[in-house]
Design an enzyme around this catalytic site. Structure first.
Site, PDB file in Angstrom:
ATOM      1  CE1 TYR A 151      -4.581  -2.268   4.616  1.00 15.69           C
ATOM      2  CE2 TYR A 151      -3.307  -0.264   4.244  1.00 15.69           C
ATOM      3  CZ  TYR A 151      -4.010  -1.348   3.753  1.00 15.69           C
ATOM      4  OH  TYR A 151      -4.143  -1.513   2.398  1.00 15.69           O
ATOM      5  CB  SER A 199      -0.888  -0.003   1.254  1.00 19.14           C
ATOM      6  OG  SER A 199      -1.510   1.251   1.457  1.00 19.14           O
TER       7      SER A 199
END
Length: 252
Positions: free
Chosen positions: A157, A143
């Site tokens: 995350y 990401s």
């Protein structure tokens, strides 16, 4: 790839979003694609779509956080097809409670189990086969949060996605001598179903300006199409209208 015949790709998280788009793009390029994910129905729908378009695909349900199951699926693919040329680690999640104020250990552990351990389990499961082939490519979907720390994705995350970047580079350091290569794909905001888990779900107008799943599908297919002498170590890709660079009202 050096394999002149059938090329076999295994895509986790293949039932939706980036994994689905990657599977479709790979199948369109002539790959035999095996899609895995926790839910069978979406996988079957992806296989049906690929097959209808003339591609070759099959579905094997899998929870990547279960190491024994991961190994079983890898063994099943090799037993049927004789090889695994490409692994796309696209399975990943986030949780709504993602700040230090409301973070729960259950959510943290769930993210680590899927976003990090699951990636490692799949990489280890394909490694003996790829070493034997002296050829193989792995694409780990991380990401933008794997490169840049920000508040919105949350500590769990962000931490797991940073770890995936380090894991990818570590793999290349050790396995380049065996003809293997890995790429860490780090997309900014992508309009996928995971957005529904955000504390504030972006509007349709905002999502239309984001990267779309098919953009990542094309990127995955491009990385996979490079000759074995080429290692694309990482790809950092974002929408042109990058909300991380732009101060907009009501940004989640």
């Amino acid at each position: 790839m050096t394999n002149s015949g059938k090329r076999v790709a295994w895509v986790t998280g293949g039932g939706s979003g980036i994994g689905e788009a990657g599977a479709e793009a790979l199948a369109a390029d002539g790959w035999t694609v095996v899609v895995s994910g926790r839910r069978k129905d979406p996988l079957d729908a992806v296989v049906a779509k690929i097959t209808k378009a003339g591609g070759a695909a099959e579905a094997i349900p899998l929870d990547v956080s279960l190491v024994a199951d991961v190994q079983k699926v890898a063994d099943q693919i090799v037993a049927k097809h004789g090889r695994i040329d490409l692994l796309v680690n696209s399975a990943g999640i986030n949780v709504p409670k993602r700040s230090w104020d409301d973070m729960e250990l259950e959510g943290w552990n769930k993210l680590v189990d899927i976003n990090l351990n699951g990636v490692l389990y799949c990489m280890r499961a394909v490694l003996p086969t790829m070493r034997r082939q002296k050829d193989g490519c792995i694409i780990n979907v991380s990401s933008w949060a794997g490169r840049h720390v920000s508040k919105m994705p949350g500590p769990a995350y962000t931490t797991t996605k940073h770890a995936v970047l380090a894991l990818t580079h570590s793999f290349n350091m050790d396995e380049c001598v065996n003809g293997l290569r890995a790429c860490c794909l780090m997309p900014g905001e992508v309009a996928t179903p995971i957005l529904e888990l955000r504390p504030v779900v972006p509007s349709e107008e905002e999502q239309a300006r984001m990267l779309q799943s098919e953009d990542l599908g094309r990127t995955i297919a491009f990385i996979a199409s490079m000759p074995a002498r080429v290692c694309i170590n990482e790809v950092l890709i974002s929408p042109t209208w990058n909300r991380g660079f732009i101060q907009t009202p009501n940004r989640d």
